[in-house]
Design an enzyme around this catalytic site. Structure first.
Site, PDB file in Angstrom:
ATOM      1  N   GLU A 151     -16.335 -90.422 -90.465  1.00 38.38           N
ATOM      2  CA  GLU A 151     -17.744 -90.772 -90.279  1.00 38.38           C
ATOM      3  C   GLU A 151     -18.707 -89.750 -90.872  1.00 38.38           C
ATOM      4  O   GLU A 151     -19.919 -90.006 -90.921  1.00 38.38           O
ATOM      5  CB  GLU A 151     -18.040 -90.903 -88.778  1.00 38.38           C
ATOM      6  CG  GLU A 151     -17.358 -92.074 -88.106  1.00 38.38           C
ATOM      7  CD  GLU A 151     -15.989 -91.731 -87.528  1.00 38.38           C
ATOM      8  OE1 GLU A 151     -15.573 -92.386 -86.559  1.00 38.38           O
ATOM      9  OE2 GLU A 151     -15.330 -90.807 -88.065  1.00 38.38           O
ATOM     10  N   TRP A 190      -9.485 -77.408 -66.436  1.00 35.69           N
ATOM     11  CA  TRP A 190      -9.160 -77.901 -67.774  1.00 35.69           C
ATOM     12  C   TRP A 190      -8.229 -76.949 -68.508  1.00 35.69           C
ATOM     13  O   TRP A 190      -8.393 -75.730 -68.459  1.00 35.69           O
ATOM     14  CB  TRP A 190     -10.426 -78.089 -68.605  1.00 35.69           C
ATOM     15  CG  TRP A 190     -11.322 -79.193 -68.125  1.00 35.69           C
ATOM     16  CD1 TRP A 190     -12.534 -79.067 -67.545  1.00 35.69           C
ATOM     17  CD2 TRP A 190     -11.058 -80.594 -68.194  1.00 35.69           C
ATOM     18  NE1 TRP A 190     -13.056 -80.298 -67.238  1.00 35.69           N
ATOM     19  CE2 TRP A 190     -12.162 -81.266 -67.630  1.00 35.69           C
ATOM     20  CE3 TRP A 190      -9.994 -81.361 -68.674  1.00 35.69           C
ATOM     21  CZ2 TRP A 190     -12.245 -82.639 -67.537  1.00 35.69           C
ATOM     22  CZ3 TRP A 190     -10.063 -82.750 -68.580  1.00 35.69           C
ATOM     23  CH2 TRP A 190     -11.175 -83.371 -68.015  1.00 35.69           C
ATOM     24  N   LYS A 217      -6.291 -81.963 -67.446  1.00 34.89           N
ATOM     25  CA  LYS A 217      -6.977 -81.541 -66.228  1.00 34.89           C
ATOM     26  C   LYS A 217      -5.941 -81.345 -65.137  1.00 34.89           C
ATOM     27  O   LYS A 217      -5.390 -82.312 -64.592  1.00 34.89           O
ATOM     28  CB  LYS A 217      -8.032 -82.546 -65.789  1.00 34.89           C
ATOM     29  CG  LYS A 217      -9.000 -81.965 -64.756  1.00 34.89           C
ATOM     30  CD  LYS A 217     -10.215 -82.852 -64.566  1.00 34.89           C
ATOM     31  CE  LYS A 217     -11.263 -82.156 -63.703  1.00 34.89           C
ATOM     32  NZ  LYS A 217     -12.481 -82.985 -63.539  1.00 34.89           N
ATOM     33  N   THR A 232     -11.468 -95.668 -90.243  1.00 36.25           N
ATOM     34  CA  THR A 232     -10.844 -94.630 -89.439  1.00 36.25           C
ATOM     35  C   THR A 232      -9.392 -95.015 -89.189  1.00 36.25           C
ATOM     36  O   THR A 232      -8.977 -96.143 -89.451  1.00 36.25           O
ATOM     37  CB  THR A 232     -11.573 -94.473 -88.097  1.00 36.25           C
ATOM     38  OG1 THR A 232     -11.402 -95.693 -87.331  1.00 36.25           O
ATOM     39  CG2 THR A 232     -13.050 -94.212 -88.287  1.00 36.25           C
TER      40      THR A 232
END
Length: 540
Positions: A327, A442, A437, A184
């Site tokens: 992944e 949000w 936030k 990754t």
């Protein structure tokens, strides 16, 4: 009672004989300083010689063999020879920070490295930090760095010329044997290794042929612009071997005009890249005939409608979104118009194609709330996106690494916040760490970015959260104007009014010349957070 079917293992070696026997006449084009065209009939003997070369170098079975290479015929040869001979193909992104590169090579314990000569200046200074590397094989691609006077350094073509073209014994008897390794990008700590099996590679390449996925066939001309050093170029080289498409590879070409010319001259029908690349190509589109393109796949992040609309207007088709991760092999979803979308027209159709879409065969997706409850498929209730399937990692390479990335019942935790509608269509709301936030509510950085980029005066926009004494956190927009455009922060805010909730509109807007990118071409919000950190607290 067991079925009475033949117990044939799903492994990579049969792909070579299939390509040579059924598609021996099909082309493999490599762009670069000098464009080359070969056929599978010509490539197959080179693959066999390369497998024998690994043997002659004493590369142990099961060892990792690293590659630092562009999308090229030689890299395709490595894609076949290394896993087919019982070793592990370890593709490495040379754009990573040098400390990450050293970590990756040493963590994988690479035995031999294959390096394109144009990349050699980046990697050779690091070789002394690679503890297990015994040989460095250089592949000529027009680079001008002299070969180091070092006994470990070998020339790719000379190495092949010393080998006999004889069939090599297939040593891959179990489809669950490791075939490839990719790390990754390491945005949160050291990169993590994902170890693919022969079985997962074969299954993933087959699902790309599906009519509701990429619908690749023998009639296609496939051009993976997404690099072969990143998640096996989304599995496209192996998919081409399955179906017999022509394969067009950009080599070391990075100039937008040259890439678009390559797509046009070779009548490419399918191509895939991240949004950053597609955005860079826009100025060159109008001067070339791209009428052969039937599908333009875009991954690596959200497809903003302004970008997709530009392709629809100039090329004739919008971008089609796909979603996945290192992944996940990587493709998990790709968008399409289903029967229940037949009434959609124009912009509505384009907007739908720009979403990640439903899960492809062999995979499952779900969104899970903070309390661990699987959320309903109502298109409204967000949660953490989790995925499972035969092409999804169940653990990271190494011991005790990233265990919190998997649930107790075996699903991969993606870190994305998403919703799923009644038809199974996925929408990414944000990355968990990228949600803002503000005052307890949000704000989706993805939706806010898309709203900013709907302004034709904007080329790129990235949103991060910055600390605020009253609201806790507020969104900050980093905006790159289109070429030749003078844009002010107030003009950006004026554009947003009426498009997003008033309390979403950022008080702070930075007009920039460029947004920093990760090694895979995505916006580096980590770099932006460092740049705009509060000097008093060290926090954005």
């Amino acid at each position: 009672m067991r079925g009475l079917m033949q117990d044939r293992q799903l492994t990579i070696p049969p792909l070579l004989s299939r390509a040579e026997t059924n598609f021996g006449h099909k082309r493999i084009v490599t762009g670069g300083a000098t464009e080359t065209v070969s056929t599978w009939r010509e490539v197959a003997p080179r693959v066999r010689k390369l497998a024998r070369a690994l043997e002659s170098l004493g590369v142990p079975a099961g060892a990792c063999v690293g590659t630092f290479a562009w999308n090229s015929q030689r890299h395709v040869e490595l894609y076949l020879a290394i896993p087919s001979s019982g070793r592990i193909l370890h593709t490495i992104n040379h754009r990573l920070h040098h400390e990450q590169i050293s970590f990756i090579v040493n963590d994988a314990a690479d035995d031999v490295l294959f390096i394109d000569r144009t990349i050699l200046p980046v990697i050779w200074p690091l070789v002394s930090s690679f503890g297990t590397v015994r040989h460095v094989v250089v592949m000529e691609d027009g680079g001008d760095m002299p070969l180091p006077d070092d006994p470990r350094v070998l020339d790719y073509e000379e190495l092949l010329s010393r080998q006999a073209d004889r069939p090599f014994e297939t040593v891959v008897e179990d489809e669950n044997t490791a075939a490839a390794l990719c790390y990754t990008s390491g945005t949160t700590g050291n990169p993590k290794g994902v170890l693919y099996s022969h079985r997962s590679v074969i299954l993933h390449s087959l699902l790309l042929l599906g009519a509701d996925v990429f619908a690749l066939s023998e009639r296609d001309v496939v051009a993976p612009i997404v690099p072969m050093f990143h998640v096996n170029a989304w599995g496209l080289p192996y998919a081409v071997m399955q179906c017999g498409s022509d394969l067009v590879l950009p080599g070391s070409i990075r100039d937008p005009e040259q890439i678009v010319s390559l797509l046009s001259r070779h009548r490419v029908t399918f191509s895939a890249a991240v949004a950053t690349v597609w955005r860079d190509l826009i100025p060159a589109l109008a001067s070339h005939d791209l009428g052969s393109l039937r599908h333009i796949a875009c991954g690596g992040g959200a497809v903003d409608d302004a970008l997709s609309r530009a392709y629809e207007q100039i090329v004739g088709i919008p971008l089609t979104n796909a979603w996945g991760m290192t992944e996940t092999s990587p493709v998990v979803t790709t968008s399409r118009l289903a029967t229940h979308h037949d009434n959609l027209r124009g912009e509505a159709r384009r907007l739908l194609i720009g979403t990640p879409g439903p899960a492809v065969p062999l995979t499952e997706i779900r969104v899970v709330g903070d309390d661990g409850t699987v959320q309903p498929h109502d298109g409204k209730t967000p949660g953490e996106l989790q995925v499972a399937g035969a092409t999804i990692a169940r653990a990271y390479f190494g011991t005790d690494i990233g265990r919190d990335g998997f649930t107790s019942d075996g699903w991969l935790r993606t870190g994305d916040v998403a919703t799923i509608d009644e038809w199974g269509y996925l929408r990414i709301v944000d990355r968990t760490k990228d949600l803002v936030k503000s005052g307890g509510e949000w704000i989706s950085s993805v939706l806010l970015e898309n709203a900013v980029m709907a302004d034709p005066r904007v080329r790129e926009a990235a949103v991060i959260g910055i600390s605020d004494p009253r609201w806790g956190e507020r969104p900050m927009a980093c905006v790159v104007p289109a070429a030749g455009v003078n844009l002010t922060a107030e003009e950006v805010r004026a554009h947003l009014r009426g498009r997003v909730a008033s309390w979403w509109i950022p008080e702070r807007i930075e007009i920039m010349g460029e947004i920093p990118k990760t090694a895979t071409g995505k916006w580096s919000k980590q770099a932006l957070r460092r740049r705009f950190a509060d000097p008093a607290t060290g926090s954005p």
